[in-house]
Design an enzyme around this catalytic site. Structure first.
Site, PDB file in Angstrom:
ATOM      1  N   LYS A  79       0.861  -1.181   0.000  1.00 35.48           N
ATOM      2  CA  LYS A  79       0.000   0.000   0.000  1.00 35.48           C
ATOM      3  C   LYS A  79       0.900   1.233   0.000  1.00 35.48           C
ATOM      4  O   LYS A  79       1.930   1.247   0.684  1.00 35.48           O
ATOM      5  CB  LYS A  79      -0.892  -0.024   1.250  1.00 35.48           C
ATOM      6  CG  LYS A  79      -1.956   1.074   1.304  1.00 35.48           C
ATOM      7  CD  LYS A  79      -2.821   0.938   2.557  1.00 35.48           C
ATOM      8  CE  LYS A  79      -3.933   1.960   2.637  1.00 35.48           C
ATOM      9  NZ  LYS A  79      -4.774   1.788   3.843  1.00 35.48           N
ATOM     10  N   SER A 154      -9.695   1.823   3.090  1.00 34.80           N
ATOM     11  CA  SER A 154      -8.821   2.583   2.203  1.00 34.80           C
ATOM     12  C   SER A 154      -7.801   1.724   1.456  1.00 34.80           C
ATOM     13  O   SER A 154      -7.212   2.185   0.494  1.00 34.80           O
ATOM     14  CB  SER A 154      -8.064   3.639   3.013  1.00 34.80           C
ATOM     15  OG  SER A 154      -7.196   3.015   3.942  1.00 34.80           O
ATOM     16  N   SER A 178      -9.802  -0.447   7.341  1.00 36.54           N
ATOM     17  CA  SER A 178      -9.242  -0.260   6.002  1.00 36.54           C
ATOM     18  C   SER A 178      -8.550  -1.473   5.392  1.00 36.54           C
ATOM     19  O   SER A 178      -8.192  -1.451   4.218  1.00 36.54           O
ATOM     20  CB  SER A 178      -8.257   0.911   6.008  1.00 36.54           C
ATOM     21  OG  SER A 178      -8.974   2.113   5.953  1.00 36.54           O
TER      22      SER A 178
END
Lengths: 491, 507, 103
Positions: A79, A154, A178
């Protein structure tokens, strides 16, 4: 080579000598070329860098031996809020569009030490603020099961990429759900560890007292293998702790009983009228499956859990408002192009142009709840409610419950744009996951069915602090009993 | 370092537009109320939350890393030595050390503050209370002390400012006094004593010019007899003891002038301009601040247990007051000499090293006189460092020993000392005395001969003396010393001269 | 506690503290959105909490009795200055450049 590989199978084939890290990298890069663009899952895909990383992994295998490297030759996607030295780390934000990390996050060092290598960096909601991945400055990520739908957020890029088999594992970060919510939306496994289990050094902070890095994988066993490497006390993170029950993969292998004799708690608050009927159906079936696997079901209550979203949006935004103050256009990152401005204008234009709408909204909310005259009513109060929620969880576990079972999200994946106009509706989609972060507990999302439209639904298991083993053993037993994890999107 | 001499500078005439008589009439009518906040840079090797060096004077941004630059994703880890130093300070001022304290973020935007917040301690500092005793015997209570990180430095050019973050993250303790101080002199004394204390503790080098010891003053005035405090102003940028006293004096007059004209004192942050001697309101501080403090989530509470406190108590060196008492007793010094010598620990060590070297050849009082007068004067003028001064304690001890043993006179010794200060100590005083043939003449027959020549060469003065002008005795001593180039033993000159003059009177 | 009225002035004040500049339409947008979120968040006031006066969130953090970790005072390598400076949007020599600061 097929890329339908698990972490476990890669390690086995590397050890057997039938696969090399470079071959693994090449195969995944080849597949990624075709698919990443459709999903918009990747922010930085540098083939040369990925191949160099694979070479590093090969070198390590040569020096140390694949048998002694728990993730020998395993490619990992990261990420884009986790620092990898020398590569861009944008956090999905224009303000860090060209920022190149100056150091490696502790997790990156640990992964490389274990024989794994970094394959690329993934799209995300800007600064991890969002539940749909529509808040990225670099465009939304799409759900590989249906490109009109969001992948969740997210860590939307992480979930979409792993679901599309662009890597066997991706790292995400989880502040309020997330990792788990996008894992649920994309039909894969996502684990949020106990706060302090995985070092946050090198994770760009959102809500420092809530953030944890965790893996997104195609199955529970892979999650356990990656967690074994991520877990560990780090002298660079003062909130990191020595995990008292590490050795997850081994525990999975040695525990054949699974859910037999365990008590699974069902918190009533998560099964009320707010639950989407299709999700409800999947969950009821999951509860029945868990029972069939030998678990005892116990209805429990978490009396203060309904306040978790309110408490979370005070605490997380307060911390974020301070964490994001360093982005000022002075030492690195975006600076307004306007010439001849005063210092004050420089700050304001840089930050207003550099941050997206949702981020600005949360910075303002966090600034407000800490401002003079409001601190006690909001920030102090939210922390007390946070403690009450922690105690609710503790009381549930004290009543003889081994794990709690809840939906991961009250709704299945929704369409792009569907919830953008209503900030509250978006925030409430994290209602099932947020309490876990507030209480610092471990939580895992595993696939547990599909809607009529074929979109994945996930269930969440929650355990007491440092009981990742219980979580993984339970999830693994469920996974073997149901095999939802074998479904793949046809992309 | 260039030490307590900073203090002596305060006695120079003030350049500030402060008129002495104006000052005294103002102080007749108004009572100043002063509280001081001192920032001490702790002399640890590394910064508060990262391993970067704290060394002063590096090129801009050469002592920085992702942590103190505030790069994304970094986290702070507390420096153990900082906590130990802070505990030692609290013990020295008899403050209450709290078992649990909490770091907090203080938020504001400024280019020298890389994270947009300063990690400090807010409502739970590591210690509260404590006191400092002034020369006047008055106690100044301390409100609190807390641990925090320093900001970097902004340098202002014509069109741009430049940011150097070498100092960002250097550990500080901020020491806040109660508003117990009532005049500028006590304010300066408090600061000198505090500086001397942190230097003795070896936790801060106390260098005002390099900014390792910084002071902000909160000042208000109230009509004499009134209990309620007036509105206070904070003065920043006070970088010498002299400026601190000047600034406070100026500020008192400024506030009195406002009140005398029926105006109000506005609560403001003032900047002291050393060139004009005036304080001026800071423009950038006009907007009200809302620092939005909240507990630092990247650190846990700091717990200091009793065992650790005891360990640090054992590590405490002798503190200035105790050392001064010991000097009075052990070295038979006056309170004044003891206070001057112990005002700086390196000076005190230097003195004791000289005493040891002299080894009883002269009294310790004479050594003290040499150190506090000749030596301090040269050290001050030439900015000597007492740890590695060009004239070492051995050199000075050797020189004083030569006087004690009657090898040279005090006058020759002073000349020699000045020569050493000017040109360096060469091979040391003994060698210099040999080379320059300065050995004192103690042969009475030689002295007798010279004195007789002097008396014969000054018949007029001799006649006057014999006629009863006893004062001329000194004239003959001076002439004798002059003729002999100062090399004759002054005591013997006195004795022989008296003998010869008496003889001539009788004769 | 009475309900928070999120007016334009409050939005402006908060944006000011956070060093954000907002256009007029943006002020309206955030006024509406913050209003919505804050009125939801205000439900916290209805929580009856029974934690007792001594309970503080700041001291309750971490494992009970534990203290924040401390490191040894040992110098580690700083970043090579070129690396510290190379991403600076504006610099002069090895210092970061900003518009002139008025004190």
């Amino acid at each position: 080579m097929t890329v339908n590989l698990t972490v476990k199978s890669i390690v086995e084939q590397i050890r057997a000598g039938s696969l090399t890290p470079t071959a693994v990298a090449e195969a995944y890069l080849q597949r990624t070329k075709n698919i990443a663009q459709k999903l918009n899952s990747h922010l930085h895909l540098d083939e040369a860098a990925a191949l160099a990383e694979a070479k590093g992994s090969a070198q390590r295998i040569k020096e140390i031996g694949a048998d002694r490297l728990p993730l020998a030759g395993v490619p990992i996607l990261i990420k884009d809020n986790i620092c990898v030295r020398g590569s861009k780390t944008t956090c999905g934000s224009k303000i860090l569009e060209n920022y190149v990390a100056t150091y490696d996050a502790t997790v990156i060092r640990r992964l490389r030490d274990a024989g794994a290598f970094v394959l690329g960096k993934l799209n995300m909601d800007e600064f991890a603020m969002g539940s749909s991945n529509e808040n990225s400055a670099f465009g939304p990520v799409r759900n590989p099961w249906n490109l009109d739908y969001v992948p969740g957020g997210s860590s939307g890029g992480s979930a979409a990429a792993v679901a599309a088999r662009l890597a066997p594992v991706a790292l995400g970060s989880d502040t309020g759900g997330s990792i788990r919510q996008p894992a649920s939306f994309c039909g894969i496994v996502g684990l949020k560890p106990t706060y302090g289990t995985v070092s946050r050094f090198g994770l760009v902070a959102f809500g420092s007292s809530l953030d944890q890095i965790g893996p997104l994988t195609c199955n529970v066993e892979d999650a356990a293998m990656v967690m074994d490497v991520l877990t560990g006390l780090d002298a660079k993170d003062s909130t990191s702790v020595q995990h008292p029950h590490a050795g997850f993969a081994k525990a999975l292998a040695s525990h054949s009983d699974g859910l037999k004799g365990k008590t699974v708690g069902i918190p009533e608050e998560f099964f009320d009228s707010g639950l989407d009927p299709e999700v409800g159906v999947c969950l009821e079936r999951a509860i029945a499956d868990v029972q069939k696997a030998g678990a005892k079901i116990k209805r429990v209550r978490l009396p203060n859990i309904s306040y978790s979203v309110a408490a979370y949006y005070v605490i997380a935004t307060a911390e974020a408002s301070a964490n994001l103050a360093r982005f000022d256009g002075i030492r690195y990152g975006y600076r307004t192009k306007e010439a001849g401005v005063s210092l004050k204008e420089l700050y304001r234009k840089t930050r207003s142009e550099g941050f997206g709408q949702e981020v600005k909204q949360r910075i303002m909310l966090g600034t407000f709840v800490l401002s003079s005259g409001y601190y006690d009513a909001f920030y102090a109060k939210a922390n007390k409610v946070r403690e009450l929620i922690s105690r609710d969880f503790a009381a549930a576990f004290d009543s003889g419950v081994d794990v709690l079972l809840t939906p991961t999200s009250p709704t299945p994946p929704f369409k792009l744009g569907e919830k953008l106009s209503d900030p509250l509706a978006m925030y409430l989609s994290d209602i099932c996951t947020i309490g876990v972060n507030l209480a610092g507990l471990p939580g895992i999302s595993v696939p547990c069915g599909r809607t009529n439209a074929g979109l994945p639904v996930g269930m969440q298991l929650i355990a007491p602090k440092f009981n990742e083993q219980t979580l993984l053993i339970g999830a693994h037993a469920y996974e073997r009993a149901t095999e939802w994890h074998k479904d793949q999107p046809a992309i | 370092m260039n030490a307590p001499q900073n203090g002596t500078k305060t006695s120079r005439p003030s350049e500030a537009p402060v008129n002495k008589s104006q000052e005294s009439t103002v102080l007749d009518r108004y009572e100043p109320v002063i509280g001081l906040e001192v920032h001490c840079q702790l002399k640890t090797k590394t910064k508060l939350f990262c391993g970067c060096s704290t060394s002063f004077g590096a090129m801009p941004n050469h002592n920085t890393c992702p942590i103190c630059l505030g790069h994304p994703g970094v986290l702070p880890v507390l420096n153990r030595e900082v906590v130990n130093f802070a505990i030692r300070f609290a013990l020295a001022v008899e403050a209450n050390i709290h078992e649990i304290s909490v770091f907090a973020r203080k938020q504001y935007f400024y280019p020298d503050l890389p994270k947009g917040y300063q990690i400090t301690q807010f409502d739970l500092p590591y210690c509260t209370g404590g006191k400092m005793i002034l020369a006047s015997g008055k106690a100044v209570r301390l409100m609190r002390a807390h641990i925090e990180e320093d900001a970097g430095k902004n340098v202002h050019g014509d069109e741009s400012s430049y940011v150097d973050l070498n100092r960002a993250g250097v550990p500080l303790i901020e020491i806040v006094s109660e508003a117990d101080i009532r005049n500028p002199e006590d304010a300066a004394d408090y600061l000198k004593r505090l500086r001397s204390l942190v230097r003795s503790l070896d936790i801060c080098d106390g260098n005002l010019e390099e900014g390792s010891f910084r002071c902000d003053a909160n000042i208000s005035i109230r009509p004499r007899g009134q209990e309620k405090f007036g509105t206070r102003c904070e003065i920043k940028n006070l970088n010498s003891f002299r400026n601190i006293e000047r600034a406070i004096k100026y500020e008192i007059l400024r506030q009195a002038d406002l009140l005398d004209h029926g105006e109000k004192v506005l609560q403001q942050t003032m900047l002291f301009d050393a060139a004009s001697g005036k304080t001026q309101a800071m423009r950038s501080k006009e907007e009200s601040h809302d620092y939005r403090y909240f507990p630092e989530p990247d650190l846990l509470p700091l717990r200091i247990d009793a065992a650790r406190i005891e360990e640090q108590r054992k590590a405490l060196p002798e503190l200035p007051e105790a050392m001064a008492r010991r000097f009075q007793e052990q070295h038979a010094l006056s309170a004044y000499d003891a206070a001057v010598l112990t005002s700086d620990k390196d000076l005190a060590n230097f003195y004791e090293a000289v005493v040891k070297r002299v080894d009883g050849a002269v009294t310790e009082k004479i050594v003290a006189n040499w150190v506090t007068s000749e030596y301090l004067r040269e050290a001050n003028n030439r900015s000597w460092d007492f740890i590695n001064p060009p004239i070492t304690s051995d050199h000075l001890g050797e020189l004083i020993e030569l006087i004690g043993k009657g090898v040279i006179s005090g006058r020759i010794a002073k000349t020699l000392f000045e020569e050493m200060a000017e040109k360096g100590p060469g091979n040391g005083p003994k060698a210099m005395v040999q080379e320059q043939g300065l050995v004192q003449v103690s042969d009475t027959s030689e002295i007798r001969g010279v004195i007789n020549n002097v008396l014969d060469a000054n018949p007029g003065q001799l006649a006057e003396y014999l006629g009863g002008r006893d004062k001329l005795f000194g004239f003959f001593v001076g002439q004798t010393m002059k003729v002999s180039g100062g090399k004759m033993n002054p005591q013997l000159v006195n004795d022989v001269l008296k003998e010869l003059l008496d003889a001539r009177r009788k004769g | 506690m009475s309900k928070i009225q999120v007016d334009r002035e409050l939005v402006r004040k908060v944006a000011d503290l956070a060093q954000l500049s907002l256009s007029d339409p943006e002020i309206g947008l955030y006024q509406e959105r913050l209003s919505k979120v804050l009125s939801y968040v205000e439900q916290l006031n209805s929580v009856h909490e029974s934690l007792g006066q001594d309970w503080r969130p700041d001291t309750a953090r971490g494992v009970p009795g534990s203290s924040t970790p401390e490191r040894a005072d040992l110098v580690s390598d700083s970043l090579p200055v070129e690396e510290a400076m190379k991403q600076a949007p504006a610099r002069i020599g090895t210092a970061f450049q900003v518009p002139r600061i008025i004190e």
